[in-house]
Design a protein around this motif. Structure first.
Motif, short mmCIF file in Angstrom:
data_model
loop_
_atom_site.label_atom_id
_atom_site.label_comp_id
_atom_site.label_asym_id
_atom_site.label_seq_id
_atom_site.Cartn_x
_atom_site.Cartn_y
_atom_site.Cartn_z
N VAL A 117 43.46 36.02 41.63
CA VAL A 117 42.52 37.13 41.82
C VAL A 117 42.24 37.81 40.48
O VAL A 117 41.09 38.12 40.14
CB VAL A 117 43.07 38.14 42.84
CG1 VAL A 117 42.17 39.37 42.91
CG2 VAL A 117 43.20 37.50 44.21
N ILE A 118 43.30 38.03 39.70
CA ILE A 118 43.13 38.66 38.39
C ILE A 118 42.30 37.78 37.48
O ILE A 118 41.44 38.26 36.73
CB ILE A 118 44.51 38.97 37.78
CG1 ILE A 118 45.27 39.96 38.66
CG2 ILE A 118 44.38 39.51 36.36
CD1 ILE A 118 46.68 40.26 38.18
N VAL A 119 42.56 36.47 37.52
CA VAL A 119 41.80 35.55 36.67
C VAL A 119 40.33 35.54 37.06
O VAL A 119 39.44 35.65 36.20
CB VAL A 119 42.39 34.13 36.78
CG1 VAL A 119 41.55 33.14 35.98
CG2 VAL A 119 43.82 34.11 36.29
N PHE A 124 34.90 36.66 35.74
CA PHE A 124 33.57 36.91 36.29
C PHE A 124 33.13 38.36 36.07
O PHE A 124 32.09 38.61 35.45
CB PHE A 124 33.54 36.58 37.79
CG PHE A 124 33.43 35.12 38.08
CD1 PHE A 124 32.22 34.46 37.99
CD2 PHE A 124 34.54 34.38 38.43
CE1 PHE A 124 32.11 33.11 38.25
CE2 PHE A 124 34.46 33.03 38.70
CZ PHE A 124 33.23 32.39 38.60
N ALA A 125 33.90 39.32 36.59
CA ALA A 125 33.46 40.71 36.58
C ALA A 125 33.61 41.35 35.19
O ALA A 125 32.64 41.86 34.63
CB ALA A 125 34.25 41.51 37.61
N GLY A 312 41.26 46.59 42.03
CA GLY A 312 41.64 45.38 42.74
C GLY A 312 42.75 44.62 42.05
O GLY A 312 43.68 44.11 42.69
N ALA A 313 42.70 44.56 40.72
CA ALA A 313 43.74 43.85 39.97
C ALA A 313 45.08 44.58 40.09
O ALA A 313 46.13 43.95 40.23
CB ALA A 313 43.33 43.72 38.51
N TYR A 314 45.04 45.90 40.04
CA TYR A 314 46.28 46.67 40.14
C TYR A 314 46.87 46.55 41.54
O TYR A 314 48.10 46.52 41.72
CB TYR A 314 46.01 48.14 39.81
CG TYR A 314 47.25 49.00 39.83
CD1 TYR A 314 48.15 48.98 38.77
CD2 TYR A 314 47.52 49.83 40.92
CE1 TYR A 314 49.29 49.77 38.79
CE2 TYR A 314 48.67 50.62 40.95
CZ TYR A 314 49.54 50.59 39.88
OH TYR A 314 50.68 51.37 39.91
N ALA A 315 46.00 46.42 42.55
CA ALA A 315 46.49 46.34 43.93
C ALA A 315 47.19 45.02 44.22
O ALA A 315 47.96 44.94 45.17
CB ALA A 315 45.32 46.52 44.91
N VAL A 316 46.97 44.00 43.40
CA VAL A 316 47.59 42.70 43.63
C VAL A 316 49.10 42.79 43.55
O VAL A 316 49.83 42.31 44.41
CB VAL A 316 47.06 41.66 42.63
CG1 VAL A 316 47.87 40.37 42.71
CG2 VAL A 316 45.60 41.36 42.92
N GLY A 317 49.60 43.42 42.47
CA GLY A 317 51.04 43.50 42.29
C GLY A 317 51.58 44.89 42.04
O GLY A 317 52.79 45.10 42.01
N GLY A 318 50.68 45.86 41.84
CA GLY A 318 51.12 47.23 41.58
C GLY A 318 51.79 47.40 40.23
O GLY A 318 52.60 48.32 40.04
N GLY A 349 40.78 25.34 37.40
CA GLY A 349 42.01 24.95 36.72
C GLY A 349 43.17 25.84 37.09
O GLY A 349 44.30 25.38 37.31
N VAL A 350 42.92 27.14 37.18
CA VAL A 350 43.97 28.09 37.57
C VAL A 350 44.38 27.89 39.02
O VAL A 350 45.57 27.93 39.37
CB VAL A 350 43.48 29.54 37.35
CG1 VAL A 350 44.52 30.54 37.86
CG2 VAL A 350 43.22 29.78 35.87
N ILE A 351 43.40 27.64 39.89
CA ILE A 351 43.69 27.50 41.32
C ILE A 351 44.43 26.20 41.62
O ILE A 351 45.46 26.18 42.29
CB ILE A 351 42.39 27.58 42.14
CG1 ILE A 351 41.76 28.98 42.02
CG2 ILE A 351 42.65 27.27 43.61
CD1 ILE A 351 40.41 29.09 42.67
#
Length: 407
Positions: A117-119, A124-125, A312-318, A349-351
């Protein structure tokens, strides 16, 4: 992500509503056909999925790598460079088999790897926002027209075949453990680009690039239910959550589920049909409404994108380090945009990189380290033949005599 490759250029050219409508109808068509295939072919597809081994999974992933790098970007070299960037990011973390740290630089927070998600959000964003910000100072942004809020006859003629092809690409991949929506959406994009009669529009807003992948993604969701219901094998994170919910009520999915819990199974499948109709009824009228977001002034729009991307990135792992990684990957995305490297191969590649490595090592372990173990099944041989064809076709096409030459 795949739909955005053509949907974003469509929106910039004033066809955002058409892109959203094509995606909504594609989701409906893929979901309906996929659910029908679920009803008709669930036991058969489940039996085939059981017979697929590590060499077959690895071959499928190699096909996805080659297919994506072959059709995206201005050259294959740049596509391959982007893929290598994604594979390198996918190496970060603990080795899945030995437990050794790789590219963590001694940081415990990186031991779990970099979340996809972070990648994706970073490339993209954040990368897009930084690119736009770098150019806003040079020239004022042009207003983006919203356009008419419906699909014309020309759009329907171009998309109906993509909607029809998508389920037959997405459904089989959703039913196998190496599946999910990632590989079929990429392959659908590649297929539609190969078959398109409007090749000059790709990368600039080809509506087939939205319709096909969305249809494939929706059908793959129905395919995941095949393995989950008939084998008790979740092939995606969503299916894993559904399996946990079943088990909380003392229900164990498996070959006998259709006999022991017919009301539950057929009620679930019936709800998919109802859900598809309701989603279409909601999405089509709202397409022009969402397209009007393009009227928001560019600085405010991209500032909002940066904010929600960070949240959103922070919510992935806090963890604060996730924000640092997000910014670093965003800068990488900005550099890729600057030098013409396509973003999509990096994301795939990441996925798929870690899973491809795991399947490769499993196949080699089964064959005691012999490379021939990678091609010891008919399925893998067929897939590698397709890979060779993809790689050799440009050379063969150059060698073929051109029409009208030498007269």
């Amino acid at each position: 992500m795949v739909a955005a490759m053509e949907g974003n250029p469509m929106a910039k050219s004033g066809r955002g509503a058409q892109a959203l409508a094509a995606a909504a109808i594609g989701h409906f068509a893929g979901g309906m056909v996929g659910t029908v295939l679920l009803v008709a072919l669930a036991p058969t597809v489940a039996d085939l999925a059981v017979d697929i081994g590590a060499p077959d999974y690895f071959a499928i992933m190699v096909l996805a790598f080659i297919a994506v790098t072959s059709v995206l970007g201005s050259s294959r070299i740049r596509g391959l460079a982007s893929l290598l960037i994604g594979l390198t990011i996918g190496l970060v973390g603990l080795d899945q088999m030995t437990g050794q740290q790789r590219l963590t630089f001694g940081s415990l927070q990186l031991a779990d790897g970099v979340d996809v998600v972070i990648v994706a959000v970073g490339l993209f964003a954040i990368g897009e926002a930084l690119w736009v910000a770098a150019h806003l100072r040079r020239r004022p942004p042009d207003p983006i027209p919203v356009g008419r809020p419906w699909l014309g006859r020309a759009d329907l003629r171009r998309t109906w075949k993509s909607w029809a092809r998508g389920p037959f690409i997405g459904f089989p991949f959703g039913a196998i453990p190496a599946g999910g929506a990632e590989i079929p959406t990429f392959l659908s994009y590649v297929t539609e680009k190969r078959l398109s009669k409007h090749k000059d529009e790709w990368g600039k807003g080809a509506i087939e690039g939205v319709a096909g992948p969305e249809s494939a993604a929706s059908a793959s969701a129905a395919g995941t239910l095949v393995s989950m219901l008939t084998l008790g094998l979740p092939t995606t994170a969503v299916a894993a959550v559904m399996l946990a919910a079943f088990q909380q009520y003392g229900i164990q999915p498996g070959p006998l589920l259709f006999e022991r819990e017919p009301d539950l199974v057929w009620g679930l499948i019936a709800s998919l049909f109802v859900g598809m109709v309701l989603l279409l009824a909601l999405n089509l009228p709202l397409a022009p409404v969402w397209a009007k977001l393009l009227r928001v002034p560019r600085p405010y729009l991209y500032a909002g994108i940066m904010f929600f991307a960070a949240v959103g990135a922070y919510a992935v792992g806090g963890e604060v380090i996730d924000l640092v990684i997000l910014l670093i990957i965003g800068l990488i995305g900005f550099g890729m945009r600057r030098y013409g490297l396509p973003v999509l191969p990096a994301v795939i590649g990441v996925i798929l990189g870690p899973a491809a490595e795991q399947q490769l090592r499993r196949a080699l372990q089964i064959s005691d380290g012999s490379v021939s173990g990678l091609v010891d099944t008919p399925f893998s041989v067929i897939v590698y033949a397709v890979v060779v064809l993809l790689l050799a076709w440009p050379l063969v096409r150059r060698a073929l005599p051109r029409k009208g030459a030498g007269t």
